[in-house]
Design a protein around this motif. Structure first.
Motif, mmCIF file in Angstrom:
data_model
loop_
_atom_site.group_PDB
_atom_site.id
_atom_site.type_symbol
_atom_site.label_atom_id
_atom_site.label_comp_id
_atom_site.label_asym_id
_atom_site.label_seq_id
_atom_site.Cartn_x
_atom_site.Cartn_y
_atom_site.Cartn_z
ATOM 1 N N LEU A 46 82.542 -26.762 -8.075
ATOM 2 C CA LEU A 46 82.993 -25.933 -9.192
ATOM 3 C C LEU A 46 83.027 -24.467 -8.789
ATOM 4 N N PHE A 47 81.973 -24.002 -8.137
ATOM 5 C CA PHE A 47 81.908 -22.607 -7.685
ATOM 6 C C PHE A 47 83.072 -22.292 -6.748
ATOM 7 N N ARG A 48 83.348 -23.179 -5.818
ATOM 8 C CA ARG A 48 84.459 -22.953 -4.889
ATOM 9 C C ARG A 48 85.794 -22.941 -5.632
ATOM 10 N N SER A 49 85.951 -23.825 -6.626
ATOM 11 C CA SER A 49 87.218 -23.849 -7.369
ATOM 12 C C SER A 49 87.447 -22.547 -8.118
ATOM 13 N N TRP A 50 86.384 -21.982 -8.709
ATOM 14 C CA TRP A 50 86.526 -20.683 -9.378
ATOM 15 C C TRP A 50 86.966 -19.606 -8.388
ATOM 16 N N ALA A 51 86.370 -19.621 -7.208
ATOM 17 C CA ALA A 51 86.712 -18.614 -6.200
ATOM 18 C C ALA A 51 88.153 -18.760 -5.732
ATOM 19 N N GLU A 52 88.561 -19.975 -5.462
ATOM 20 C CA GLU A 52 89.910 -20.184 -4.941
ATOM 21 C C GLU A 52 90.970 -19.904 -6.001
ATOM 22 N N GLU A 53 90.675 -20.234 -7.261
ATOM 23 C CA GLU A 53 91.617 -19.930 -8.339
ATOM 24 C C GLU A 53 91.848 -18.432 -8.478
ATOM 25 N N ALA A 54 90.810 -17.638 -8.167
ATOM 26 C CA ALA A 54 90.935 -16.176 -8.252
ATOM 27 C C ALA A 54 91.543 -15.565 -6.994
ATOM 28 N N GLY A 55 91.779 -16.380 -5.969
ATOM 29 C CA GLY A 55 92.386 -15.874 -4.744
ATOM 30 C C GLY A 55 91.409 -15.319 -3.739
ATOM 31 N N TYR A 56 90.121 -15.629 -3.877
ATOM 32 C CA TYR A 56 89.127 -15.144 -2.931
ATOM 33 C C TYR A 56 89.027 -16.092 -1.742
ATOM 34 N N GLY A 57 88.661 -15.539 -0.594
ATOM 35 C CA GLY A 57 88.423 -16.362 0.567
ATOM 36 C C GLY A 57 87.080 -17.070 0.463
ATOM 37 N N VAL A 58 86.994 -18.281 1.006
ATOM 38 C CA VAL A 58 85.758 -19.054 0.978
ATOM 39 C C VAL A 58 85.429 -19.508 2.398
ATOM 40 N N THR A 59 84.231 -19.165 2.854
ATOM 41 C CA THR A 59 83.745 -19.578 4.168
ATOM 42 C C THR A 59 82.436 -20.342 3.989
ATOM 43 N N VAL A 60 82.341 -21.480 4.650
ATOM 44 C CA VAL A 60 81.125 -22.306 4.582
ATOM 45 C C VAL A 60 80.585 -22.470 5.991
ATOM 46 N N ASP A 61 79.313 -22.139 6.185
ATOM 47 C CA ASP A 61 78.750 -22.273 7.526
ATOM 48 C C ASP A 61 78.132 -23.657 7.713
ATOM 49 N N ARG A 62 77.534 -23.878 8.871
ATOM 50 C CA ARG A 62 77.072 -25.228 9.236
ATOM 51 C C ARG A 62 75.911 -25.720 8.372
ATOM 52 N N LEU A 63 75.252 -24.806 7.669
ATOM 53 C CA LEU A 63 74.171 -25.191 6.763
ATOM 54 C C LEU A 63 74.621 -25.219 5.307
ATOM 55 N N GLY A 64 75.913 -25.031 5.066
ATOM 56 C CA GLY A 64 76.409 -25.046 3.703
ATOM 57 C C GLY A 64 76.290 -23.718 2.986
ATOM 58 N N ASN A 65 75.723 -22.696 3.628
ATOM 59 C CA ASN A 65 75.746 -21.362 3.027
ATOM 60 C C ASN A 65 77.202 -20.995 2.768
ATOM 61 N N THR A 66 77.503 -20.525 1.564
ATOM 62 C CA THR A 66 78.887 -20.330 1.138
ATOM 63 C C THR A 66 79.129 -18.860 0.810
ATOM 64 N N PHE A 67 80.205 -18.298 1.389
ATOM 65 C CA PHE A 67 80.524 -16.883 1.230
ATOM 66 C C PHE A 67 81.906 -16.766 0.584
ATOM 67 N N VAL A 68 81.926 -16.166 -0.593
ATOM 68 C CA VAL A 68 83.171 -15.945 -1.341
ATOM 69 C C VAL A 68 83.550 -14.477 -1.175
ATOM 70 N N ARG A 69 84.728 -14.224 -0.603
ATOM 71 C CA ARG A 69 85.078 -12.869 -0.156
ATOM 72 C C ARG A 69 86.244 -12.282 -0.954
ATOM 73 N N ARG A 70 86.002 -11.095 -1.503
ATOM 74 C CA ARG A 70 87.070 -10.243 -2.052
ATOM 75 C C ARG A 70 87.288 -9.120 -1.054
ATOM 76 N N GLY A 71 88.456 -9.094 -0.452
ATOM 77 C CA GLY A 71 88.725 -8.148 0.616
ATOM 78 C C GLY A 71 88.657 -6.701 0.166
ATOM 79 N N GLY A 72 88.488 -5.808 1.133
ATOM 80 C CA GLY A 72 88.450 -4.378 0.865
ATOM 81 C C GLY A 72 89.644 -3.664 1.476
ATOM 82 N N ARG A 73 89.692 -2.352 1.263
ATOM 83 C CA ARG A 73 90.787 -1.560 1.847
ATOM 84 C C ARG A 73 90.691 -1.532 3.364
ATOM 85 N N ASP A 74 89.471 -1.633 3.891
ATOM 86 C CA ASP A 74 89.275 -1.658 5.333
ATOM 87 C C ASP A 74 88.434 -2.887 5.681
ATOM 88 N N ASP A 75 89.106 -3.980 5.944
ATOM 89 C CA ASP A 75 88.388 -5.228 6.179
ATOM 90 C C ASP A 75 87.735 -5.294 7.553
#
Length: 413
Positions: A46-75
């Motif tokens: 559900l959390f990932r679906s909310w992020a993807e619907e808003a257009g944010y990037g989603v990265t999941v590492d090998r332990l399942g830690n999940t990072f939802v990213r809203r880009g900046g002016r200087d990425d």
């Protein structure tokens, strides 16, 4: 910028809390969403679906830690992280950890509403296994991110059924490909219900955490011998469960001896084998933790606990040994971020108190690799790790608005 800070959408934020409260419900109205369970997987989806619907990037590492990213002016700049955890205790509340993840998501949405582009990217993180209720120790995966634990060691941790972290991740489809840690982050913000009564009793909406209690954990193994519970003479018994009980009493005694200086010691979990009527247990395992506001007292408590083990073994005709140990709360929070939160609260007219944190949080580990700060908001009577845990939107909005202002200021740095 703080005085012109757009408001967060409280109703939208509270709706995410309500949606979470429907996944993995406990029998008394709270949550029983142990990490990497099927219900944890549903909440992550559900959390990932909310992020993807808003257009944010989603990265999941090998332990399942999940990072939802809203880009900046200087990425190219290291991002600002905001987060906490979505897993709960076996008899947990609806807000512990969840509040911090949903607050981060609401910050991203509020920035979208206001059309604000930050200089740095902002990432919302859900850390895997903060509670440690299924896979000890707590804050396991933020600990790997911070270089405290080894990845393979974390993946091999087992629950009571013998399932490993790696197997549990695969079972719910949340074993990501990204490496764990090893990348720069600008700063880390975490907001959490206090889990104690200080803010509630003072009628204050915000706590700014200046330092953690130093906490230590031990896994203690007791070895005895199987025998029939009927004909076996008492003098010949080597009951591991009785040995574990002696250890539990010794640990509890240490906590009471240091209570006047706010020391606390706990045996929260005891396992015995074979743990059935009619047979004396040959093995038992205790999970012990102890903490205090003064590192020297914590060290004294550990000395007392370890010194008591030979006597427990002798008194119960068993063998007692420390099999594993861990520490959290060694690193204080960043003075610059604490001052930023102070200024933001003052600008917004939000009263606060400065305080120490007595419970463990992922911010403890992240503070070792980046500037970090922890904020507290009140919960009713300080009740937590209990399905009766409760708070209201109006109790949380002042602290959330301060978090928003501080994160925005840092992201534009």
């Amino acid at each position: 910028m703080t005085r012109n800070l757009p408001p967060i959408d409280g109703d939208r934020f509270w709706s995410t809390i309500a949606a979470s409260a429907e996944i993995g419900t406990g029998p008394r109205g709270g949550l029983a969403r142990l990490t990497l369970s099927k219900d944890d997987g549903r909440m992550r989806d559900l959390f990932r679906s909310w992020a993807e619907e808003a257009g944010y990037g989603v990265t999941v590492d090998r332990l399942g830690n999940t990072f939802v990213r809203r880009g900046g002016r200087d990425d190219s700049l290291p991002p600002v992280l905001v987060g906490s955890h979505l897993d709960t205790q076996a008899a947990g509340g609806r807000f512990d950890g969840i509040l911090g993840v949903m607050a981060g998501l609401e910050i991203l949405r509020a920035l979208d509403d206001a059309g604000i582009a930050t200089r740095r990217a902002i990432e919302v993180v859900n850390w895997t296994n903060e509670e440690g209720g299924r896979f000890p120790p707590p804050m396991l995966c933020s600990g790997v991110f911070a270089g405290i634990h080894d990845l393979d060691w974390a993946l091999s941790r087992t629950d009571q059924a013998g399932t490993t972290v790696a197997e549990a991740l695969d079972a719910i489809g949340w074993a990501g490909d990204a490496p764990v840690g090893g990348r720069q982050i600008d700063s880390y913000f975490e907001i959490h219900i206090e889990q104690g009564p200080q803010l509630w009793e003072a009628g204050l909406p915000l706590g700014i955490v200046t330092a953690p209690y130093l906490a230590r954990g031990l896994r203690i193994e007791v070895t005895g011998e199987n025998a029939h519970s009927g004909p076996t003479p008492m003098a010949r018994r080597r009951n591991a469960l009785v040995g574990a009980a002696a250890v539990a009493l010794a640990v509890d005694r240490v906590g009471h001896d240091y209570a006047g200086r706010d020391g606390k010691s706990t045996v929260a979990r005891l396992e015995a084998s074979p743990n059935i009527p009619g047979i004396i247990s040959d093995r038992a395992t205790l999970f012990v933790d102890f903490r205090s506001p003064d590192p020297r007292l914590t060290a004294e408590m550990e000395e007392r606990i370890r010194a008591s083990l030979p006597g427990c073994a002798a008194d119960t005709n068993t063998e007692v040994a420390v099999a594993d140990a861990w520490t959290f709360g060694e690193t204080s929070f960043d003075p610059g971020l604490i001052e930023l939160v102070r200024r933001t609260a003052d600008d917004l007219g939000v009263p606060y108190r400065e305080m120490m944190s007595q419970a463990g949080h992922d911010a403890y580990h992240i503070a070792r690799v980046a500037p970090a700060v922890l904020l507290f908001t009140p919960c009713d009577e300080g009740i937590s790790h209990n399905e009766a845990e409760n708070t209201r939107l109006e109790d949380q909005l002042p602290g959330l608005q301060v978090l928003f202002g501080a994160v925005l200021a840092r992201a534009d740095r």
